[in-house]
Scaffold this motif. Structure first.
Motif, PDB file in Angstrom:
ATOM      1  N   UNK A 187      55.185  32.858  69.252  1.00 32.14           N
ATOM      2  CA  UNK A 187      55.396  34.096  68.494  1.00 32.14           C
ATOM      3  C   UNK A 187      56.882  34.443  68.383  1.00 32.14           C
ATOM      4  N   UNK A 188      57.615  34.172  69.461  1.00 30.74           N
ATOM      5  CA  UNK A 188      59.054  34.436  69.410  1.00 30.74           C
ATOM      6  C   UNK A 188      59.744  33.491  68.432  1.00 30.74           C
ATOM      7  N   UNK A 189      59.252  32.268  68.381  1.00 30.44           N
ATOM      8  CA  UNK A 189      59.897  31.267  67.518  1.00 30.44           C
ATOM      9  C   UNK A 189      59.604  31.543  66.047  1.00 30.44           C
ATOM     10  N   UNK A 190      58.322  31.776  65.713  1.00 26.76           N
ATOM     11  CA  UNK A 190      57.976  31.923  64.284  1.00 26.76           C
ATOM     12  C   UNK A 190      58.511  33.209  63.673  1.00 26.76           C
ATOM     13  N   UNK A 191      58.825  34.209  64.514  1.00 32.85           N
ATOM     14  CA  UNK A 191      59.397  35.427  63.942  1.00 32.85           C
ATOM     15  C   UNK A 191      60.899  35.292  63.719  1.00 32.85           C
ATOM     16  N   UNK A 192      61.484  34.181  64.196  1.00 31.94           N
ATOM     17  CA  UNK A 192      62.937  34.033  64.094  1.00 31.94           C
ATOM     18  C   UNK A 192      63.374  32.906  63.174  1.00 31.94           C
ATOM     19  N   UNK A 193      62.566  31.893  63.050  1.00 35.18           N
ATOM     20  CA  UNK A 193      62.989  30.766  62.219  1.00 35.18           C
ATOM     21  C   UNK A 193      61.775  30.188  61.505  1.00 35.18           C
ATOM     22  N   UNK A 198      54.470  31.843  73.392  1.00 33.65           N
ATOM     23  CA  UNK A 198      55.917  31.867  73.160  1.00 33.65           C
ATOM     24  C   UNK A 198      56.235  31.479  71.716  1.00 33.65           C
TER      25      UNK A 198
END
Lengths: 229, 301
Positions: free
Chosen positions: A88-94, A86
């Motif tokens: 991956x979702x965080x590092x691509x957004x912030x 999960x």
């Protein structure tokens, strides 16, 4: 960072572990404060210790089991997200710094809220709120949370951090107290890295604990920035 | 304007180059298809552009901003591969949480709209842990577009989806392009890339072996346009001359009294062939042209 912190804060309150830990803190605070007069008659205390007798129970729990509690709740704060991908979702957004400090902030506010409620509960019996001791306890918690976050960044597997967390949680207060009080010159220099030394000093040197926590977070941020998911 | 530009982008694990000095330009507003077999390096390439992994060397820019950059993240949407969603959240909470991370708070109505776009309008309140694989895939696409990004990375967006859902997603991708967004997608489904992508790159062993429009790629592999004509029998006096010319016009000539099949290297040859038959006073009833599919090109590599 706020969104991550808020999610971390709320999720910590939702777990069974956290409910048990909060219950331990509140029950200890309530009964140790309520029966503090009995405790005061049973052991020889200085005038200053007598003044703070209501907080003794809570301080005992936090000094000896605080690290274990913090590790229990936050040992997988970062690596669980990596393990389950999960992250991956965080590092691509912030930014990674925001993720790390968001996680830290969520855990910090959880402990701040829990300890604040415990102190408020104690204040019912003591009829005062000791900001100095409260600040010391918050400094210790900040150190413990930073250590848990650092461990969660350094060790990628949650199962290993759970084991290490228990080990560190049990050993930290014992080793910390020994290092802080020993006269062994080969060991005693380590006291400057131990939060217990600054707490034993019982003055505003405890603020250095926040610096130690900051150093650990900086190390965690440096490693986290190089991590691949 | 360039949506993506990479300059000698390189990723090495140990001594093995996984992405080997890729130079690529993707223009704004196009659907770019990235093809390659398993292990070719497609996902690693996307992961570097989106901040999941760090390049070993080389550089890139997204929407004109040099990467890796934090400020570009709110303008990109990513559906990574092999990702698991937050199982404890509902689809709606998922979208709200991830959108807030991108710095845009979305309303319930906006979430409903995006869920409807991907075909999950009935599942907004359902927990992700109860989702099927296909539903998770759709939610993965929904979270990539919820914050209205300009550049969208989709890693295998339709793998594992049934034909109807895949078609639905194809239409969604095309509609995103029509809104002016750039879509960069990888796929194993060569048919879908052929149908919806305006530009394509084929990756092999960490490098791009060919890139361009479908027509450019076809012309690169141009020796494979097969033309089949159904016609009247060719008069005996004309047959020898006509077949002799056909031998020079193309390859793999097959002839029967009613059909002639030939493989040519250019569409221009088709007109010449029809003209040659007409000049020989042979009526043509049907012309079938079979161009090489992307799959055939891909397998040729």
């Amino acid at each position: 960072m706020i969104a991550i912190g808020k999610r971390e804060f709320i999720s910590m309150f939702k777990s069974i572990k956290s409910i048990i830990i909060i219950a331990i803190l509140l029950i200890t605070s309530y009964y140790s404060a309520k029966y503090s007069e009995i405790l005061a008659t049973a052991i020889a205390l200085t005038e200053k210790e007598m003044a703070n007798i209501h907080t003794v129970g809570l301080l005992f729990v936090l000094m000896f089991f605080g690290q274990l509690f913090v590790m229990g709740l936050s040992h997988d704060s970062i690596n669980k997200e990596s393990h389950e991908r999960t992250m991956r979702f965080l590092v691509t957004r912030t930014s990674r710094l925001r993720i790390l400090f968001g996680k830290f902030a969520g855990a910090w506010f959880f402990w701040f809220a829990s300890i604040l409620v415990s102190f408020l509960l104690i204040s019912i019996f003591s009829l005062k709120f000791d900001f100095f001791i409260f600040s010391q306890v918050i400094a210790l918690s900040t150190f413990q949370i930073s250590l848990a976050i650092l461990m969660s960044v350094v060790v990628p597997k949650p199962s290993i951090t759970m084991f290490l967390g228990i080990l560190i949680g049990l050993l930290a207060p014992i080793l910390g107290a020994w290092i802080a009080l020993t006269d062994n010159t080969w060991i005693s220099w380590l006291k400057f890295a131990s939060p217990y030394y600054y707490l034993v000093e019982d003055n505003y040197l405890f603020l250095i604990i926040f610096c130690l926590a900051g150093l650990m977070l900086a190390a965690a941020a440096t490693i986290f920035n190089r991590r691949e998911f | 304007m360039k949506a993506i530009e990479t300059r000698f982008l390189n990723k090495t694990y140990g001594s093995t180059p996984v992405v080997d000095g890729i130079n690529l330009i993707v223009k704004e507003g196009e659907i770019f298809g990235f093809l390659g077999r398993n292990g070719a390096g497609k996902s690693t390439f996307i992961n570097m552009l989106t901040g999941i992994t760090l390049p070993t060397s080389g550089s890139f820019s997204l929407l004109g901003v040099d990467g890796p950059s934090e400020r570009i993240k709110k303008h990109i949407g990513v559906m990574p591969d092999y990702s698991t969603l937050f199982n404890s959240m509902s689809a709606m909470k998922h979208l709200k949480f991830l959108s807030s991370l991108s710095g845009r708070s979305v309303s319930v109505a906006e979430c409903q709209h995006v869920l409807k776009l991907v075909g999950l309008e009935e599942a907004g309140k359902k927990k992700v842990s109860k989702f099927s694989f296909g539903m998770k895939k759709k939610l993965g696409i929904a979270q990539a577009i919820i914050h209205d990004p300009s550049l969208i990375f989709l890693d295998e967006p339709t793998s594992g989806l049934d034909a109807e859902s895949a078609l639905h997603i194809h239409k969604l991708i095309v509609s995103l392009q029509q809104q002016g967004k750039t879509v960069f997608m990888t796929s194993h489904n060569l048919d879908e890339v052929e149908k919806i992508c305006s530009n394509i790159a084929i990756m092999k062993d960490g490098g791009i072996i060919k890139s361009g429009t479908m027509d450019e790629l076809r012309s690169y592999y141009r020796s494979a346009i097969t033309v089949q004509l159904k016609h009247d029998p060719i008069p005996a006096g004309e047959a020898q001359k006509l077949y002799a010319w056909l031998e020079t016009a193309g390859t793999e000539l097959q002839k029967t009294p009613a059909f002639t099949t030939i493989t040519v290297g250019s569409e221009l040859k088709i007109a010449e062939i029809i003209r040659a038959f007409t000049n020989c006073h042979v009526n043509i009833f049907r012309v079938e042209v079979n161009e090489p599919s992307l799959e055939e090109m891909f397998l040729a590599e």
